[in-house]
Scaffold this motif. Structure first.
Motif, PDB file in Angstrom:
ATOM      1  N   UNK A  49       0.818  -1.136  -0.098  1.00  0.00           N
ATOM      2  CA  UNK A  49       0.064   0.008  -0.083  1.00  0.00           C
ATOM      3  C   UNK A  49       0.759   1.329  -0.213  1.00  0.00           C
ATOM      4  N   UNK A  50       0.307   2.171  -0.204  1.00  0.00           N
ATOM      5  CA  UNK A  50       1.000   3.562   0.087  1.00  0.00           C
ATOM      6  C   UNK A  50       0.364   4.192   1.305  1.00  0.00           C
ATOM      7  N   UNK A  51       1.330   4.838   2.188  1.00  0.00           N
ATOM      8  CA  UNK A  51       1.013   5.494   3.295  1.00  0.00           C
ATOM      9  C   UNK A  51       1.334   6.989   3.178  1.00  0.00           C
ATOM     10  N   UNK A  52       0.537   7.916   2.863  1.00  0.00           N
ATOM     11  CA  UNK A  52       0.850   9.319   2.915  1.00  0.00           C
ATOM     12  C   UNK A  52       1.205   9.702   4.302  1.00  0.00           C
ATOM     13  N   UNK A  53       2.444  10.317   4.533  1.00  0.00           N
ATOM     14  CA  UNK A  53       3.040  10.946   5.933  1.00  0.00           C
ATOM     15  C   UNK A  53       2.516  12.175   6.174  1.00  0.00           C
ATOM     16  N   UNK A  54       1.983  12.759   5.290  1.00  0.00           N
ATOM     17  CA  UNK A  54       1.741  14.213   5.652  1.00  0.00           C
ATOM     18  C   UNK A  54       0.421  14.267   6.400  1.00  0.00           C
ATOM     19  N   UNK A  55       0.322  15.040   7.346  1.00  0.00           N
ATOM     20  CA  UNK A  55      -1.029  15.377   8.099  1.00  0.00           C
ATOM     21  C   UNK A  55      -1.507  14.171   8.681  1.00  0.00           C
ATOM     22  N   UNK A  56      -0.818  13.412   9.138  1.00  0.00           N
ATOM     23  CA  UNK A  56      -1.137  11.962   9.568  1.00  0.00           C
ATOM     24  C   UNK A  56      -0.968  11.770  11.474  1.00  0.00           C
ATOM     25  N   UNK A  57      -0.610  12.945  11.698  1.00  0.00           N
ATOM     26  CA  UNK A  57      -0.247  13.059  13.216  1.00  0.00           C
ATOM     27  C   UNK A  57       1.217  12.744  13.757  1.00  0.00           C
ATOM     28  N   UNK A  58       1.929  12.733  12.617  1.00  0.00           N
ATOM     29  CA  UNK A  58       3.441  12.168  12.888  1.00  0.00           C
ATOM     30  C   UNK A  58       4.126  13.610  13.141  1.00  0.00           C
ATOM     31  N   UNK A  59       5.054  13.618  14.073  1.00  0.00           N
ATOM     32  CA  UNK A  59       5.488  14.800  14.469  1.00  0.00           C
ATOM     33  C   UNK A  59       7.372  14.603  14.520  1.00  0.00           C
ATOM     34  N   UNK A  60       7.876  15.842  14.308  1.00  0.00           N
ATOM     35  CA  UNK A  60       9.423  15.977  14.299  1.00  0.00           C
ATOM     36  C   UNK A  60       9.777  15.520  15.419  1.00  0.00           C
ATOM     37  N   UNK A  61      10.948  14.579  15.429  1.00  0.00           N
ATOM     38  CA  UNK A  61      11.521  13.807  16.648  1.00  0.00           C
ATOM     39  C   UNK A  61      12.426  14.947  17.429  1.00  0.00           C
ATOM     40  N   UNK A  62      12.664  16.191  16.594  1.00  0.00           N
ATOM     41  CA  UNK A  62      13.605  17.199  17.029  1.00  0.00           C
ATOM     42  C   UNK A  62      12.861  18.320  17.791  1.00  0.00           C
ATOM     43  N   UNK A  63      11.814  18.991  17.122  1.00  0.00           N
ATOM     44  CA  UNK A  63      11.226  20.098  17.821  1.00  0.00           C
ATOM     45  C   UNK A  63       9.740  19.797  18.015  1.00  0.00           C
ATOM     46  N   UNK A  64       9.076  18.646  17.588  1.00  0.00           N
ATOM     47  CA  UNK A  64       7.936  18.141  18.227  1.00  0.00           C
ATOM     48  C   UNK A  64       6.785  18.856  17.371  1.00  0.00           C
ATOM     49  N   UNK A  65       7.188  19.610  16.229  1.00  0.00           N
ATOM     50  CA  UNK A  65       6.163  20.306  15.322  1.00  0.00           C
ATOM     51  C   UNK A  65       5.593  18.898  14.372  1.00  0.00           C
ATOM     52  N   UNK A  66       4.396  19.181  13.945  1.00  0.00           N
ATOM     53  CA  UNK A  66       3.634  18.045  13.433  1.00  0.00           C
ATOM     54  C   UNK A  66       4.340  17.957  11.754  1.00  0.00           C
ATOM     55  N   UNK A  67       4.127  16.755  11.189  1.00  0.00           N
ATOM     56  CA  UNK A  67       4.706  16.740   9.979  1.00  0.00           C
ATOM     57  C   UNK A  67       3.527  16.852   8.958  1.00  0.00           C
ATOM     58  N   UNK A  68       3.749  18.112   8.195  1.00  0.00           N
ATOM     59  CA  UNK A  68       2.466  18.398   7.250  1.00  0.00           C
ATOM     60  C   UNK A  68       2.713  18.581   6.085  1.00  0.00           C
ATOM     61  N   UNK A  69       3.905  18.941   5.914  1.00  0.00           N
ATOM     62  CA  UNK A  69       4.516  19.320   4.469  1.00  0.00           C
ATOM     63  C   UNK A  69       5.897  18.742   4.490  1.00  0.00           C
ATOM     64  N   UNK A  70       6.778  19.316   3.792  1.00  0.00           N
ATOM     65  CA  UNK A  70       8.392  18.559   3.327  1.00  0.00           C
ATOM     66  C   UNK A  70       8.640  17.915   4.827  1.00  0.00           C
ATOM     67  N   UNK A  71       9.381  17.064   4.644  1.00  0.00           N
ATOM     68  CA  UNK A  71      10.193  16.386   5.820  1.00  0.00           C
ATOM     69  C   UNK A  71      11.492  15.561   5.400  1.00  0.00           C
ATOM     70  N   UNK A  72      12.146  15.352   6.219  1.00  0.00           N
ATOM     71  CA  UNK A  72      13.341  14.161   5.850  1.00  0.00           C
ATOM     72  C   UNK A  72      13.465  13.347   7.135  1.00  0.00           C
ATOM     73  N   UNK A  73      14.715  12.616   7.522  1.00  0.00           N
ATOM     74  CA  UNK A  73      14.777  12.036   8.391  1.00  0.00           C
ATOM     75  C   UNK A  73      16.398  12.095   8.892  1.00  0.00           C
ATOM     76  N   UNK A  74      16.561  11.775  10.002  1.00  0.00           N
ATOM     77  CA  UNK A  74      17.831  11.655  10.846  1.00  0.00           C
ATOM     78  C   UNK A  74      18.606  10.342  10.296  1.00  0.00           C
ATOM     79  N   UNK A  75      19.919  10.280  10.827  1.00  0.00           N
ATOM     80  CA  UNK A  75      20.671   9.080  10.432  1.00  0.00           C
ATOM     81  C   UNK A  75      19.999   7.926  10.967  1.00  0.00           C
TER      82      UNK A  75
END
Length: 423
Positions: A49-75
């Protein structure tokens, strides 16, 4: 399927439980708190399946802001919002400098329709871990004109000389492709006679070079299949077989190919230092063959050390996987990348091979070599009933010829690849 999140009443704002639910609201998989990007992308493959990760309640591991638009990942794989991702320093992994790619483009128009390859390209990263010495990509505007960005994001001094030492990922590309296609007016979709509206992954990097790139690629290909867009995949990596299940869902509107310029492992190991060996690439094509996935071979760039016997051996292997087409081009001695090939051969003590490469820099020698090798490949191919060669002679080669030969090359440039997948 989609993600659902629930805050831990005993935790903070970013302390959330994450689970995957189906269309009926049934829990399919539980991820616990703060799943990594790798865990989420692998779940896509596991559940097809495809899981859209935008606006799904996921948050940034560093600042805690919600992932609503562009994102990446740490090492370590934990998600970062775009502000945190673009302010982070690059890190090294196995000698490779890694970071997030700030590129805004998603689907780019391409001149590769001239080679009957595609009308659009999607590149899942900037840079490539394979580090092929002959690669022309670092000299293209997409890389060469971005010195400041590459220096800032990955401490790159020279995009060509450092090729193979840096890799900037576009982790959120599947989400951006999905949005882009949903907003596309397909009446204006570019479709040339030879490009046929095809989207190719990837022209500037290997889209299956590692698991992270493969995860981005799978998401993009899923979206292209959903929108019935003819898709071409080109890779040197056996990782491509991980997505055979997805390729079969394309119902023939997708083709997968591998670049195998030679089966001489001594040369390949020097000129493509970090790429998988040629036989591993062939074995991946064989898996695609057995699965019934349309496939092609990029027999490019072939080397001046190759004689008729070498070409016959290569085409014999290609014939065994019954490709729809074999694209062929001889190596071109232009640019610093060709000098890097000679230096690499000399450094490994392959003096006779280096001499053969060096000869092509002499006036007129490359033209004679290119003419001979193109004719040889096409002649040897006539011994195999299931091998069709698609040759694209460069403009400089055409200008160096005249008469019947020039007319023949011009006709080759106008030809359309015989592959049926885009019809």
């Amino acid at each position: 399927m989609k993600l659902e999140t629930e805050r831990d009443p005993d935790g903070g704002w970013y302390d959330r439980f994450v689970q995957l639910v189906d269309d009926q609201g049934h829990v399919v998989e539980e991820f616990g708190k703060n799943p990594t990007l790798n865990e989420l992308r692998e779940a896509e493959r596991r559940h097809s399946t495809r899981i859209n990760l935008w606006q799904q309640g996921l948050v940034c591991d560093e600042c805690g802001n919600q992932i609503n638009e562009r994102f990446s990942a740490r090492q370590d794989g934990h998600l970062l919002c775009w502000d945190c991702a673009t302010s982070s320093e690059s890190h090294e992994q196995g000698g490779l400098r890694i970071n997030a790619d700030p590129t805004k483009s998603v689907l780019s128009e391409s001149k590769l329709h001239k080679k009957s390859l595609c009308d659009y390209v999607i590149n899942v990263a900037t840079g490539c871990r394979h580090g092929c010495k002959f690669c022309y990509v670092p000299s293209t505007p997409a890389v060469d004109n971005r010195d400041e960005m590459l220096d800032d994001r990955a401490d790159v001094d020279d995009p060509q000389q450092d090729w193979g030492d840096y890799l900037l990922y576009r982790d959120d590309l599947p989400e951006r492709v999905q949005r882009g296609l949903e907003e596309t007016d397909f009446q204006n979709w570019k479709t040339t006679d030879r490009g046929r509206g095809i989207v190719m992954l990837s022209s500037g990097t290997d889209c299956y070079q590692d698991r992270r790139a493969a995860q981005i690629t799978r998401g993009c290909v899923h979206e292209l299949i959903e929108h019935d867009i003819p898709t071409r995949i080109l890779t040197r990596s056996p990782n491509v077989t991980r997505d055979i299940d997805l390729f079969k869902q394309a119902n023939g509107s997708l083709t997968v190919g591998s670049s195998i310029p030679s089966f001489d492992t001594s040369l390949i190991s020097v000129l493509e230092p970090n790429a998988p060996p040629p036989m591993a690439r062939w074995e991946a094509l064989n898996e695609l063959f057995k699965a019934g996935v349309p496939r092609f071979v990029s027999f490019s760039p072939t080397y001046p050390t190759m004689g008729r016997e070498d070409i016959h051996e290569a085409l014999s292997w290609f014939s065994a996987i019954d490709p729809e087409v074999v694209f062929h081009e001889p190596i071109n001695p232009r640019g610093i990348n060709f000098e890097m090939c000679i230096e690499a051969l000399e450094d490994e003590g392959l003096e006779s091979e280096a001499d053969e490469f060096r000869k092509l820099q002499r006036q007129g020698k490359w033209v004679d070599y290119a003419l001979d090798q193109i004719e040889m490949v096409r002649d040897v191919a006539t011994h195999f009933e299931n091998i069709t060669i698609h040759t694209w002679p460069g403009r400089d080669l055409i200008e160096a010829t005249n008469g019947t030969q020039q007319r023949k090359f011009k006709q080759m440039r106008r030809q359309i690849s015989p592959e049926p997948f885009a019809e």
